[in-house]
Design a protein around this motif. Structure first.
Motif, PDB file in Angstrom:
ATOM      1  N   LYS A 226       2.077   1.463  -3.635  1.00  0.00           N
ATOM      2  CA  LYS A 226       1.110   2.251  -4.335  1.00  0.00           C
ATOM      3  C   LYS A 226       0.871   3.525  -4.262  1.00  0.00           C
ATOM      4  O   LYS A 226       0.625   4.350  -5.023  1.00  0.00           O
ATOM      5  CB  LYS A 226      -0.207   1.274  -4.025  1.00  0.00           C
ATOM      6  CG  LYS A 226      -1.396   1.639  -5.063  1.00  0.00           C
ATOM      7  CD  LYS A 226      -2.663   1.019  -4.601  1.00  0.00           C
ATOM      8  CE  LYS A 226      -3.374   1.670  -3.586  1.00  0.00           C
ATOM      9  NZ  LYS A 226      -4.458   2.581  -3.472  1.00  0.00           N
ATOM     10  N   LYS A 227       0.830   3.810  -2.926  1.00  0.00           N
ATOM     11  CA  LYS A 227       0.587   5.487  -2.623  1.00  0.00           C
ATOM     12  C   LYS A 227       1.629   6.393  -3.354  1.00  0.00           C
ATOM     13  O   LYS A 227       1.564   7.560  -3.842  1.00  0.00           O
ATOM     14  CB  LYS A 227       0.393   5.664  -0.969  1.00  0.00           C
ATOM     15  CG  LYS A 227      -0.655   5.162  -0.653  1.00  0.00           C
ATOM     16  CD  LYS A 227      -1.044   5.349   0.807  1.00  0.00           C
ATOM     17  CE  LYS A 227      -2.152   5.003   1.567  1.00  0.00           C
ATOM     18  NZ  LYS A 227      -2.053   5.311   2.900  1.00  0.00           N
ATOM     19  N   GLN A 228       3.007   5.623  -3.098  1.00  0.00           N
ATOM     20  CA  GLN A 228       4.011   6.629  -3.794  1.00  0.00           C
ATOM     21  C   GLN A 228       3.779   6.546  -5.268  1.00  0.00           C
ATOM     22  O   GLN A 228       4.164   7.539  -5.846  1.00  0.00           O
ATOM     23  CB  GLN A 228       5.398   5.899  -3.555  1.00  0.00           C
ATOM     24  CG  GLN A 228       5.879   5.979  -2.082  1.00  0.00           C
ATOM     25  CD  GLN A 228       6.948   5.290  -1.838  1.00  0.00           C
ATOM     26  OE1 GLN A 228       7.389   4.458  -2.742  1.00  0.00           O
ATOM     27  NE2 GLN A 228       7.632   5.576  -0.707  1.00  0.00           N
TER      28      GLN A 228
ATOM     29  N   LYS B 276      -0.165   8.091  -5.972  1.00  0.00           N
ATOM     30  CA  LYS B 276      -0.468   9.046  -5.024  1.00  0.00           C
ATOM     31  C   LYS B 276      -1.962   9.189  -4.721  1.00  0.00           C
ATOM     32  O   LYS B 276      -2.474  10.487  -4.283  1.00  0.00           O
ATOM     33  CB  LYS B 276      -0.137  10.430  -5.961  1.00  0.00           C
ATOM     34  CG  LYS B 276       1.270  10.446  -6.687  1.00  0.00           C
ATOM     35  CD  LYS B 276       2.344  11.161  -5.547  1.00  0.00           C
ATOM     36  CE  LYS B 276       3.501  11.407  -6.476  1.00  0.00           C
ATOM     37  NZ  LYS B 276       4.643  10.383  -6.040  1.00  0.00           N
ATOM     38  N   ASP B 277      -2.775   8.273  -4.643  1.00  0.00           N
ATOM     39  CA  ASP B 277      -4.031   8.301  -4.188  1.00  0.00           C
ATOM     40  C   ASP B 277      -5.020   9.103  -4.712  1.00  0.00           C
ATOM     41  O   ASP B 277      -6.148   9.555  -4.373  1.00  0.00           O
ATOM     42  CB  ASP B 277      -4.129   8.472  -2.737  1.00  0.00           C
ATOM     43  CG  ASP B 277      -3.871   7.296  -1.815  1.00  0.00           C
ATOM     44  OD1 ASP B 277      -4.030   6.164  -2.481  1.00  0.00           O
ATOM     45  OD2 ASP B 277      -3.705   7.457  -0.652  1.00  0.00           O
ATOM     46  N   ARG B 278      -4.812   9.550  -6.198  1.00  0.00           N
ATOM     47  CA  ARG B 278      -5.508  10.560  -6.973  1.00  0.00           C
ATOM     48  C   ARG B 278      -6.059   9.823  -7.981  1.00  0.00           C
ATOM     49  O   ARG B 278      -7.065  10.508  -8.861  1.00  0.00           O
ATOM     50  CB  ARG B 278      -4.683  11.797  -7.460  1.00  0.00           C
ATOM     51  CG  ARG B 278      -4.372  12.694  -6.242  1.00  0.00           C
ATOM     52  CD  ARG B 278      -3.457  13.624  -7.061  1.00  0.00           C
ATOM     53  NE  ARG B 278      -2.089  13.361  -6.768  1.00  0.00           N
ATOM     54  CZ  ARG B 278      -1.020  13.920  -7.268  1.00  0.00           C
ATOM     55  NH1 ARG B 278      -1.172  14.969  -8.082  1.00  0.00           N
ATOM     56  NH2 ARG B 278       0.202  13.493  -7.068  1.00  0.00           N
TER      57      ARG B 278
ATOM     58  N   GLU C  59      -8.394  -3.646  -3.611  1.00  0.00           N
ATOM     59  CA  GLU C  59      -8.990  -2.586  -2.961  1.00  0.00           C
ATOM     60  C   GLU C  59     -10.110  -1.945  -3.595  1.00  0.00           C
ATOM     61  O   GLU C  59     -11.203  -1.274  -3.045  1.00  0.00           O
ATOM     62  CB  GLU C  59      -7.851  -1.320  -2.698  1.00  0.00           C
ATOM     63  CG  GLU C  59      -6.782  -1.950  -1.919  1.00  0.00           C
ATOM     64  CD  GLU C  59      -5.679  -0.668  -1.807  1.00  0.00           C
ATOM     65  OE1 GLU C  59      -5.697   0.209  -2.777  1.00  0.00           O
ATOM     66  OE2 GLU C  59      -5.050  -0.917  -0.859  1.00  0.00           O
TER      67      GLU C  59
ATOM     68  N   THR D 221       0.744  -1.263  -0.069  1.00  0.00           N
ATOM     69  CA  THR D 221      -0.146   0.220   0.044  1.00  0.00           C
ATOM     70  C   THR D 221       0.877   1.330  -0.036  1.00  0.00           C
ATOM     71  O   THR D 221       0.631   2.112  -0.636  1.00  0.00           O
ATOM     72  CB  THR D 221      -1.073  -0.154   1.288  1.00  0.00           C
ATOM     73  OG1 THR D 221      -1.969  -1.210   0.969  1.00  0.00           O
ATOM     74  CG2 THR D 221      -1.813   1.313   1.263  1.00  0.00           C
ATOM     75  N   THR D 222       1.948   1.131   0.617  1.00  0.00           N
ATOM     76  CA  THR D 222       2.921   2.447   0.662  1.00  0.00           C
ATOM     77  C   THR D 222       3.471   2.696  -0.648  1.00  0.00           C
ATOM     78  O   THR D 222       3.630   3.855  -1.203  1.00  0.00           O
ATOM     79  CB  THR D 222       4.175   2.082   1.796  1.00  0.00           C
ATOM     80  OG1 THR D 222       3.264   1.802   3.028  1.00  0.00           O
ATOM     81  CG2 THR D 222       4.991   3.305   1.886  1.00  0.00           C
TER      82      THR D 222
ATOM     83  N   TYR E 104      -4.500  -3.130  -6.070  1.00  0.00           N
ATOM     84  CA  TYR E 104      -5.301  -2.114  -6.382  1.00  0.00           C
ATOM     85  C   TYR E 104      -6.814  -2.712  -6.625  1.00  0.00           C
ATOM     86  O   TYR E 104      -7.796  -2.372  -6.589  1.00  0.00           O
ATOM     87  CB  TYR E 104      -4.826  -1.015  -7.846  1.00  0.00           C
ATOM     88  CG  TYR E 104      -5.890  -0.129  -8.228  1.00  0.00           C
ATOM     89  CD1 TYR E 104      -5.612   0.976  -7.410  1.00  0.00           C
ATOM     90  CD2 TYR E 104      -6.823  -0.281  -9.081  1.00  0.00           C
ATOM     91  CE1 TYR E 104      -6.440   2.259  -7.716  1.00  0.00           C
ATOM     92  CE2 TYR E 104      -7.848   0.805  -9.206  1.00  0.00           C
ATOM     93  CZ  TYR E 104      -7.584   2.078  -8.642  1.00  0.00           C
ATOM     94  OH  TYR E 104      -8.432   3.092  -8.902  1.00  0.00           O
TER      95      TYR E 104
END
Length: 191
Positions: free
Chosen positions: A86-88, A91-93, A121, A83-84, A118
């Motif tokens: 994926k966020k990098q 960027k959760d956008r 989720e 998840t970390t 992804y």
């Protein structure tokens, strides 16, 4: 690792009717040996041809995704680390569509399980996850397997020339820049 891959390749080639099963299992266990998806799909094209190699690769990639689904639920720390990552990367956008995930699976530099995370989720249950994993696995399986079949059909001289051409392209498109930090570039002298 090369020796293991070569022995696996020979074992699958000589196993007759069990070859597809062993090939699918090679897909599932490839992550333990850090073998890229691309390489396994190429081997599928080389051994089974484009049509059957693609089918076996789709089954294998879907099986890998289902195993990953189970592992993420058994080991929450794995999910946290991915998840970390994926966020990098995202960027959760971004809300990705299935078509975008299909294209991302075609890119060999994007981690296979990043897309799987992804999908986990964005789906409700394992059935829906498996359905979308199957769909997202189709493009890389077909493209890479067809490429492996094409290499198989080339004569030895053609294969060597093609490998040299890919090596030259690889060297040509490498990163050619150097990053210098602001503070290093504009050093202030202490007096």
């Amino acid at each position: 690792m090369e020796e293991l891959l070569e022995r696996s390749f020979q074992f699958i080639e000589q196993s007759g009717w069990f070859a597809p099963l062993f090939f699918v299992l090679l897909h599932v266990f490839r992550q333990v040996f850090f073998i890229p998806v691309l390489l396994i799909c190429l081997i599928g094209g080389y051994l089974f041809g484009t049509f059957y190699g693609s089918i076996y690769s789709i089954v294998g990639l879907t099986a890998v995704s289902v195993v990953f689904y189970g592992l993420v639920h058994i080991f929450p720390s794995l999910r946290t680390k991915l998840t970390t990552l994926k966020k990098q990367f995202l960027k959760d956008r971004h809300q990705l569509t299935v078509a975008q995930m299909m294209i991302m699976r075609l890119m060999p530099f994007i981690h296979f399980h990043l897309i799987s995370l992804y999908l986990i989720e964005s789906t409700k249950n394992v059935k829906e996850y498996t359905k979308y994993s199957l769909l997202v696995s189709i493009p890389p399986a077909i493209v890479y397997t067809a490429f492996g079949d094409m290499i198989h059909e080339l004569p030895l001289a053609g294969t060597i020339i093609f490998a040299v051409f890919l090596a030259i392209l690889f060297l040509f498109f490498r990163k050619k820049r150097t990053n210098i930090k602001w503070n290093e570039f504009f050093q202030t002298s202490k007096q």
